[in-house]
Design a protein around this motif. Structure first.
Motif, PDB file in Angstrom:
ATOM      1  N   GLN A 125       0.836  -1.216  -0.196  1.00 47.68           N
ATOM      2  CA  GLN A 125       0.203  -0.115  -0.130  1.00 47.68           C
ATOM      3  C   GLN A 125       0.879   1.040  -0.296  1.00 47.68           C
ATOM      4  O   GLN A 125       2.021   1.471  -0.075  1.00 47.68           O
ATOM      5  CB  GLN A 125      -0.539  -0.219   1.220  1.00 47.68           C
ATOM      6  N   THR A 126       0.276   2.895  -0.059  1.00 48.76           N
ATOM      7  CA  THR A 126       0.688   3.539  -0.382  1.00 48.76           C
ATOM      8  C   THR A 126       2.286   3.574   1.428  1.00 48.76           C
ATOM      9  O   THR A 126       1.754   3.312   2.039  1.00 48.76           O
ATOM     10  CB  THR A 126      -0.016   4.858  -0.025  1.00 48.76           C
ATOM     11  N   SER A 127       2.738   3.903   0.924  1.00 45.30           N
ATOM     12  CA  SER A 127       3.662   4.161   2.118  1.00 45.30           C
ATOM     13  C   SER A 127       5.427   5.007   2.179  1.00 45.30           C
ATOM     14  O   SER A 127       5.408   5.171   1.193  1.00 45.30           O
ATOM     15  CB  SER A 127       3.915   2.278   2.346  1.00 45.30           C
ATOM     16  N   ASN A 128       5.491   5.262   3.182  1.00 43.78           N
ATOM     17  CA  ASN A 128       6.906   5.653   2.978  1.00 43.78           C
ATOM     18  C   ASN A 128       7.931   5.606   2.427  1.00 43.78           C
ATOM     19  O   ASN A 128       7.798   3.645   3.175  1.00 43.78           O
ATOM     20  CB  ASN A 128       7.193   6.594   4.256  1.00 43.78           C
ATOM     21  N   THR A 143      14.137  10.157   3.950  1.00 46.55           N
ATOM     22  CA  THR A 143      12.987   9.201   3.002  1.00 46.55           C
ATOM     23  C   THR A 143      11.777  10.015   2.172  1.00 46.55           C
ATOM     24  O   THR A 143      12.200  10.985   1.449  1.00 46.55           O
ATOM     25  CB  THR A 143      11.642   9.552   4.759  1.00 46.55           C
ATOM     26  N   LYS A 144      10.459   9.054   1.353  1.00 48.90           N
ATOM     27  CA  LYS A 144      10.408   9.331   0.628  1.00 48.90           C
ATOM     28  C   LYS A 144       8.759   9.068   0.656  1.00 48.90           C
ATOM     29  O   LYS A 144       8.780   7.250   0.525  1.00 48.90           O
ATOM     30  CB  LYS A 144      10.838   9.093  -1.052  1.00 48.90           C
ATOM     31  N   GLU A 145       7.637   9.974  -0.067  1.00 45.71           N
ATOM     32  CA  GLU A 145       6.585   9.012  -0.519  1.00 45.71           C
ATOM     33  C   GLU A 145       6.175   8.929  -1.697  1.00 45.71           C
ATOM     34  O   GLU A 145       5.977   8.836  -2.701  1.00 45.71           O
ATOM     35  CB  GLU A 145       5.306   9.574   0.312  1.00 45.71           C
ATOM     36  N   ILE A 146       5.344   6.739  -1.104  1.00 44.01           N
ATOM     37  CA  ILE A 146       5.540   6.615  -3.301  1.00 44.01           C
ATOM     38  C   ILE A 146       4.201   6.238  -2.626  1.00 44.01           C
ATOM     39  O   ILE A 146       3.025   5.417  -1.794  1.00 44.01           O
ATOM     40  CB  ILE A 146       5.977   5.648  -2.764  1.00 44.01           C
ATOM     41  N   LYS A 147       3.295   6.460  -3.546  1.00 52.46           N
ATOM     42  CA  LYS A 147       1.339   6.367  -3.112  1.00 52.46           C
ATOM     43  C   LYS A 147       1.535   4.414  -4.624  1.00 52.46           C
ATOM     44  O   LYS A 147       2.186   4.778  -5.797  1.00 52.46           O
ATOM     45  CB  LYS A 147       0.767   7.399  -4.167  1.00 52.46           C
ATOM     46  N   VAL A 148       0.898   3.830  -3.735  1.00 53.28           N
ATOM     47  CA  VAL A 148       0.175   2.832  -4.465  1.00 53.28           C
ATOM     48  C   VAL A 148      -1.449   2.403  -4.722  1.00 53.28           C
ATOM     49  O   VAL A 148      -1.688   3.160  -3.847  1.00 53.28           O
ATOM     50  CB  VAL A 148       0.829   1.344  -4.291  1.00 53.28           C
ATOM     51  N   THR A 149      -1.139   2.731  -6.282  1.00 52.68           N
ATOM     52  CA  THR A 149      -3.238   2.336  -6.703  1.00 52.68           C
ATOM     53  C   THR A 149      -3.682   1.304  -6.658  1.00 52.68           C
ATOM     54  O   THR A 149      -4.591   0.664  -6.285  1.00 52.68           O
ATOM     55  CB  THR A 149      -3.085   3.531  -7.853  1.00 52.68           C
TER      56      THR A 149
END
Lengths: 155, 103
Positions: A125-128, A143-149
């Motif tokens: 899921q969307t996570s750092n 850190t980088k947030e990556i959004k997961v669809t």
């Protein structure tokens, strides 16, 4: 020699192959792989993982970069890269906060290997996504947030 | 046995970049099959890369590395024709070693 090689390939399979190769002196004992850090990979939370690696509390650093997409359409294959301009980097690790086990991969870099590693990871899921870097014996993080669809764990 | 790895290594201005594509299921152990039974985990745990006889990268993977893992890294030195050897081991104890020359 060629005959021996054929025989080795014919008789060996899986773990047996490695031991046969080792016995034949084709792979030297120095080739033996390091012990897998089970505690770190089994740890569920970020804090437990950091503890298992022995990282304590890493300092956020601008000299560590996490590269990856802002939005990942397919969580099963998310390209993630870590690079750093810090000196004497000996270890790099990729952690995904909301995965069942935070630690995705860790890399030990001998002298001469640059602090620049790319791989692909699964994200549920969307996570750092955290990049952990050990430089001169100290731990640094970015850190980088990556959004997961679409989740990568059969979701 | 698993399929061979694809290894590409290129030297540019004294730095060698190595790219490795491994053929492996990387089953997490979290997925369930159609009958609802948990699919056991099956993933690479350790990977080592060597330039000639010197280790240039040793890594540990967890199950959240993607199926058919891809890995890229760089090290200083290396010349055209030098040997790059990559080997991995998975949690079932299977191993594989492949090599390529720096191009």
């Amino acid at each position: 020699m060629n005959n021996q090689r054929r025989n080795v390939l014919k008789t060996g399979s899986g773990a047996a192959l490695l031991s046969v190769l080792a016995a034949a002196g084709i792979i030297t004992p120095g080739m033996a792989l390091a012990d897998w850090n089970k505690a770190a990979f089994d740890a569920k939370s970020m804090a437990d993982t950091l503890k298992a690696i022995g990282a304590g509390t890493p300092v956020d650093s601008k000299d560590v970069q996490v590269t990856g997409p802002d939005i990942a359409e397919n969580g099963a294959v998310v390209p993630v890269g870590v690079s750093s301009t810090l000196p004497n980097v000996t270890m790099v690790a990729i952690l995904i906060e909301k995965n069942p086990n935070a630690l995705a991969a860790s890399f030990t870099l001998p002298e001469g290997t640059e602090a620049s590693v790319q791989t692909r990871v699964k994200m549920g899921q969307t996570s750092n996504v955290y990049a952990l870097v050990k430089s001169d014996g100290k731990f640094f993080m970015a850190t980088k947030e990556i959004k997961v669809t679409l989740g990568g764990c059969g979701g | 046995m698993a399929n061979p790895m694809k290894i590409r290594a290129a030297n540019k201005e004294g730095v060698t970049e190595v790219k490795v594509l491994i053929s492996h299921e990387m089953e997490t152990g979290q997925r369930k099959d159609s009958a609802g039974a948990l699919v056991p985990g099956w993933f690479i745990t350790e990977l080592t890369a060597k330039h000639n006889d010197k280790v240039v990268l040793s890594s540990e993977f967890g199950p959240s590395v993607s199926k058919n893992p891809y890995l890229a890294f760089k090290f200083k030195g290396g010349a055209k024709g030098d040997k790059i050897v990559v080997s991995w081991k998975d949690n079932k104890g299977e191993t594989r070693t492949d090599e390529a020359a720096i191009g």
